[in-house]
Design a protein around this motif. Structure first.
Motif, short mmCIF file in Angstrom:
data_model
loop_
_atom_site.label_atom_id
_atom_site.label_comp_id
_atom_site.label_asym_id
_atom_site.label_seq_id
_atom_site.Cartn_x
_atom_site.Cartn_y
_atom_site.Cartn_z
N ARG A 609 0.84 -1.21 0.00
CA ARG A 609 0.00 0.00 0.00
C ARG A 609 0.87 1.25 0.00
N ASP A 610 1.95 1.24 0.82
CA ASP A 610 2.84 2.41 0.90
C ASP A 610 3.55 2.65 -0.42
N VAL A 611 3.97 1.56 -1.08
CA VAL A 611 4.64 1.70 -2.39
C VAL A 611 3.68 2.27 -3.41
N GLU A 612 2.47 1.75 -3.45
CA GLU A 612 1.47 2.23 -4.40
C GLU A 612 1.14 3.70 -4.15
N ASN A 613 0.96 4.06 -2.88
CA ASN A 613 0.65 5.46 -2.53
C ASN A 613 1.81 6.39 -2.91
N PHE A 614 3.05 5.91 -2.71
CA PHE A 614 4.23 6.72 -3.04
C PHE A 614 4.24 7.06 -4.53
N VAL A 615 4.01 6.04 -5.37
CA VAL A 615 4.02 6.27 -6.82
C VAL A 615 2.88 7.21 -7.21
N ASN A 616 1.68 6.98 -6.68
CA ASN A 616 0.54 7.81 -7.05
C ASN A 616 0.68 9.25 -6.57
N CYS A 665 18.81 5.79 -18.70
CA CYS A 665 17.78 5.05 -19.43
C CYS A 665 17.69 5.54 -20.87
N GLY A 666 17.59 4.58 -21.78
CA GLY A 666 17.44 4.92 -23.19
C GLY A 666 16.01 4.85 -23.67
N GLY A 667 15.07 4.49 -22.77
CA GLY A 667 13.68 4.31 -23.16
C GLY A 667 12.92 5.60 -23.33
N THR A 668 11.64 5.48 -23.73
CA THR A 668 10.80 6.65 -23.93
C THR A 668 9.91 6.85 -22.70
N HIS A 669 9.55 8.12 -22.43
CA HIS A 669 8.83 8.45 -21.20
C HIS A 669 7.79 9.53 -21.45
N VAL A 670 6.83 9.62 -20.51
CA VAL A 670 5.83 10.68 -20.58
C VAL A 670 6.49 12.03 -20.30
N LYS A 671 5.85 13.10 -20.75
CA LYS A 671 6.40 14.43 -20.51
C LYS A 671 6.14 14.91 -19.09
N ASN A 672 5.09 14.33 -18.47
CA ASN A 672 4.74 14.72 -17.11
C ASN A 672 4.10 13.51 -16.43
N THR A 673 4.42 13.29 -15.15
CA THR A 673 3.90 12.11 -14.46
C THR A 673 2.37 12.09 -14.42
N SER A 674 1.73 13.24 -14.54
CA SER A 674 0.26 13.27 -14.51
C SER A 674 -0.33 12.51 -15.69
N ASP A 675 0.46 12.33 -16.79
CA ASP A 675 -0.02 11.57 -17.94
C ASP A 675 -0.30 10.12 -17.59
N ILE A 676 0.33 9.61 -16.53
CA ILE A 676 0.17 8.20 -16.14
C ILE A 676 -1.23 7.94 -15.60
N TRP A 677 -1.87 8.97 -15.04
CA TRP A 677 -3.22 8.96 -14.46
C TRP A 677 -3.27 8.22 -13.13
N HIS A 678 -2.90 6.93 -13.11
CA HIS A 678 -2.93 6.20 -11.85
C HIS A 678 -2.08 4.94 -11.98
N PHE A 679 -1.57 4.46 -10.85
CA PHE A 679 -0.71 3.27 -10.80
C PHE A 679 -1.35 2.25 -9.87
N LYS A 680 -1.45 1.00 -10.33
CA LYS A 680 -2.10 -0.04 -9.52
C LYS A 680 -1.27 -1.32 -9.56
N ILE A 681 -0.87 -1.84 -8.38
CA ILE A 681 -0.15 -3.10 -8.28
C ILE A 681 -1.14 -4.25 -8.42
N LYS A 682 -0.86 -5.17 -9.34
CA LYS A 682 -1.72 -6.34 -9.54
C LYS A 682 -1.24 -7.55 -8.73
N SER A 683 0.09 -7.71 -8.62
CA SER A 683 0.62 -8.87 -7.88
C SER A 683 2.04 -8.62 -7.43
N GLU A 684 2.45 -9.36 -6.40
CA GLU A 684 3.83 -9.35 -5.91
C GLU A 684 4.21 -10.79 -5.61
#
Length: 872
Positions: A609-616, A665-684
């Motif tokens: 829960r703390d990890v999910e809240n941190f990302v969001n 990192c050589g990958g592509t990314h959003v211009k702003n974290t708000s573009d992600i909308w929300h983050f949800k952990i499905k499994s660990e």
């Protein structure tokens, strides 16, 4: 001379010859689909030989970690049985990319060996390419021959055939003649008996090749023909372990200080003495070699697994373990205990061993524990195969199933069979193994044509960080045919907005459109030896006209959301769990993300829960992307960027920053974290000892997730008569169900007790055995309880119960008094295995209690009837 000094002397020698000294590249390859592992010193430099990149300097030297366990270069089966083959080995090399050629390479090799290392020139031989009379029609390498004559007598210069003295990267690509340097370390008496030149390339343990000088001057085309390369190159490789053997005056690589500390530790752990027993010596050499290969692979980021490169590492580890199990009598994990001495011995040259030591130990120990369980299960299954066999020769097909399905080693199977007086149908086993290889080869078979060059444009620019649409020109293409994908085309452009698969991120898809309105679809994008390759089913109709390249915007955006989320997740895990957390792998797709990380225990609900809240919180914080391209590596590290073990970084890097999250990192990314909308952990979950995995979703996938959950909640409410408190209603149903279940269990117990009297009345005495075979109407647990209850009253009981829970399900249960089983050799497991065939199934168990399941209740009467035969 100690091994550390031998390595540093080599590197310093070439450093003085104006070579750039590079650290070893990671052993696990990232963007070369033709290789699982680096298997030669030249592999990390393939892009330079192919002309797809420019090296930092035209002269380079290094000591490269290599692994040879699969494909064309496979030394696995020789390891341990001779003194000079290894899975993992170091290859000392010096390289020239269009700079010096044969004259300097030969002169410097001789100088280093005879002047610096002071090797007696009278124990050295050299070989040169003799030419070929085949379709290549190549002549003797007179240039190399004449150069060698300046240093060594002609009777020590041998002419070698194409197999030994013509080096090729593969079926296609750069190649050329080579000149090998061999050493003869036999005693004077042996040399007097047999001339050393007759033992060159004859697999003699004391007459071995130590250095190969490859003169890269041709390119092998798809049709098999050769063409001259535009520039000539030097590629040399010297076996570090063999060189140590020569310079330390011993007769085996395993007697050098590269291996002796590990061997001493094996002696201590297994209570054996190296040198006193041949089979134990082979096992000790296998283990000392294999633990190095496994440890370095894990340090470079490749964990054991069931597929691909991970399967190769698991296979090496299990081979070491079964040699310890069979010949050193080690029935518990012990390989992990060797990592400490390995780290102390090689950690200064390869710091990744020290940094990843705890992880390596944890992973190896977990793998050992798992495989030992597999061995235990395999022993039970093998006993079953032996019991069911009507011949003293065990079916090769059955043994292959044990090997292929359950991972039980064939050599261990053969050993156990021999001890029990049985033989193995080796021919049948090999036939099944060959069938599997043929299936695998057919599935992966591929033919690749030469590149058709349309424009001589060596520079291919990636512009996909800034735009998803570009006007491009096709510079080259080739056709690739495989059983899996059929005919495909690989396209290369002068520039491209398509991101190639890498860093865990999936390759872009999209389409190409020409000026005539014709469209073809890009199905995938990958990087191979520094070239971005686009996969299509069709070629553009107008090859020499400009094309409009368009990336699938929706898929790219979803992928960018997931990739940025992995960075925030990494930061969150280090914040919540501690700075010991390190990324160990990731997979970023448009639909989801997967993130592997080092951690010692399962995450609690509160931690997740703390990890999910941190990302969001970082998502709602609307953190902008701060990107720095082509900055010096050290500057990025100084600014807080994290470098990952197992990754190969250049002098300049790209740093991605969102708030306090900074990563290379050589990958592509959003211009702003708000573009992600929300983050949800499905499994660990756990991946391996000390490695955890989180799977999660973002953006549209989260919206779909909540929509589906909401729909399911409404359906549940509807089933519960639209209660306002569905949780309480479900809890009430669960309580009622538990109460009813207890009542059912009591009823079944009472039913079994009532049956007990009936069963005892039906017992027949046959040859001194109380026997009954009958059908009962009980579940599996009830039948077991009934059998054991009756068994308490009899020491000569033989019961076979049958039941048919449904029209396509049948079960047999056999109970035999332990006293009876031991005295007369009855075996309940054998009974149910044989009678189980009548109900179209099988099973097993112990000699006094066993069960079998099947799908043919119609076979029950015959099974009950045949049970009596076991008492005759």
């Amino acid at each position: 001379m100690k091994s550390q000094d031998i390595r540093s002397t080599f590197l310093n020698f070439f450093k003085e010859k104006s070579h750039l000294v590079l650290p070893s590249a990671p052993m696990v390859t990232k963007d070369d689909p033709t290789l699982m592992f680096v298997n030669s010193g030249m592999a990390p430099f393939k892009e330079y030989f192919l002309g797809n990149g420019t090296p930092k300097k035209s002269r380079i030297t290094d000591s490269q970690k290599c692994l040879r366990v699969s494909g064309k270069h496979n030394d696995l089966e020789e390891v341990g049985y001779d003194t000079y083959h290894h899975t993992l080995f170091e290859m000392l090399g010096n390289w020239s990319f269009g700079d010096y050629f044969k004259k300097e390479a030969i002169a410097w090799a001789w100088e280093l060996l005879t002047v610096v290392y002071k090797i007696d020139k009278d124990i050295l031989y050299v070989t040169v390419f003799e030419g070929s009379n085949d379709e290549d029609n190549l002549s003797l390498d007179t240039e190399a021959y004449d150069l060698w004559k300046q240093f060594i007598s002609e009777d020590r210069i041998l002419k070698g055939n194409k197999k030994d003295n013509f080096w090729e990267m593969g079926e296609q690509g750069p190649c050329g003649p080579c000149s090998e340097i061999h050493v003869d370390i036999r005693s004077a008496e042996e040399k007097a008996k047999v001339d050393g030149k007759t033992l060159i390339n004859e697999d003699h343990p004391q007459v071995v090749e130590i250095w190969n000088l490859v003169f890269m001057q041709y390119n092998r085309k798809a049709d098999g023909s050769l063409e001259n390369l535009p520039n000539k190159h030097i590629d040399t490789g010297m076996g570090f372990e063999r060189l140590c053997m020569v310079l330390q005056g011993v007769q085996s690589n395993y007697d050098t200080d590269v291996f002796t500390p590990i061997i001493r530790e094996i002696e201590a752990v297994t209570n054996t003495k190296y040198g006193s027993n041949e089979k134990q010596d082979i096992a000790t050499r296998v283990i000392s070699d294999h633990v190095r290969a496994v440890a370095f692979s894990i340090a470079d980021g490749q964990l054991p697994s069931n597929t691909g490169a991970g399967y190769v590492i698991r296979r090496i580890l299990r081979r070491a373990l079964r040699y310890g199990f069979t010949f050193l009598d080690k029935k518990e994990p012990f390989l992990f205990r060797l990592v400490d001495v390995l780290s102390k011995k090689m950690g200064s040259a390869f710091p990744e061993l020290k940094a990843q030591k705890q992880l390596i130990e944890n992973v190896i120990k977990e793998e050992e524990t798992s495989f030992l369980r597999t061995l235990d299960q395999g022993l039970i299954l093998l006993d079953g195969i032996i019991s069911a066999s009507k011949s003293k020769e065990i079916s090769g097909e059955k043994v292959f199933e044990l090997y292929d399905t359950f991972g039980f080693p064939i050599d261990l199977t053969a050993l156990i069979l021999s001890e029990k007086g049985y033989t193995l149908d080796e021919k049948g086993f090999q036939e099944e193994l060959q069938k599997q290889k043929n299936r695998s080869r057919a599935a992966s078979e591929m033919s690749t044509e030469d590149w058709t060059i349309l424009k001589d444009d060596a520079i291919e620019e990636f512009v996909g960080y800034d735009t998803l649409t570009s006007n491009v020109n096709l510079t080259r293409y080739r056709k690739v045919t495989s059983k899996k994908d059929g005919e495909m085309y690989q396209l290369v452009f002068n520039l491209t907005p398509f991101y190639p698969e890498g860093g865990g991120q999936v390759g872009d898809k999209g389409y190409l459109e020409d000026n005539h309105g014709d469209v073809i679809y890009i199905l995938d994008t990958k990087k191979e030896n520094n070239v971005i390759i686009h996969f299509t089913k069709n070629l553009p109709k107008h090859l020499n006209e400009p094309l409009k390249a368009v990336v699938d915007e929706k898929q790219r955006h979803r992928t960018e959301c997931n990739h940025t989320a992995t960075h925030l997740l990494h930061q969150a895990l280090r914040e919540v769990l501690g700075t010991h957390v390190e990324q160990k792998g990731s997979a970023v797709h448009s639909k989801s993300l997967r993130f592997d990380f080092s951690h010692f225990s399962k995450l609690t609900v509160e931690e997740l829960r703390d990890v999910e809240n941190f990302v969001n919180a970082r998502i709602t914080g609307k953190l902008p992307l701060e990107e720095k391209r082509n900055i010096p590596m050290q500057q990025a590290i100084d600014e807080g960027a994290m470098a990952l073990f197992g990754e190969k970084y250049g002098d300049t890097v790209r740093a991605i920053k969102f708030g306090k999250s900074v990563e290379l990192c050589g990958g592509t990314h959003v211009k702003n974290t708000s573009d992600i909308w929300h983050f949800k952990i499905k499994s660990e979950s756990a991946v391996a000892a000390g490695i955890r995995r989180i799977e999660a979703i973002t953006n549209d996938a989260v919206k779909d997730f909540y929509f589906e959950n909401n729909r399911a909640l409404f359906e549940i409410k509807d089933l519960l008569n639209n209660t306002k408190e569905p949780v309480k209603a479900v809890q009430k149903l669960q309580d009622e169900n538990a109460s009813l279940q207890k009542q059912i269990e009591q009823l079944l117990k009472d039913k079994a007790q009532n049956l007990s009297g009936e069963i005892k009345n039906q017992l027949q005495e046959i040859n001194g055995v109380q026997f009954l075979a009958t059908k009962v109407d009980l579940d599996a647990n009830g039948i077991k309880n009934l059998a054991f209850a009756i068994g308490k009253e009899y020491q000569n009981l033989f019961l076979l119960f049958a039941t048919a829970p449904s029209k396509d399900k049948a079960m047999l249960t056999c109970y035999i008094s332990k006293e009876l089983a031991n005295e007369r050799g009855y075996d309940a497991g054998k009974v149910v295995r044989e009678l189980g065939k009548l109900i179209h199934g099988g099973g097993g168990g112990q000699n006094f209690f066993a069960t079998a399941g099947g799908r043919n209740p119609g076979g029950i009467p015959k099974a009950l009837e045949k049970a009596k035969d076991y008492l005759k």
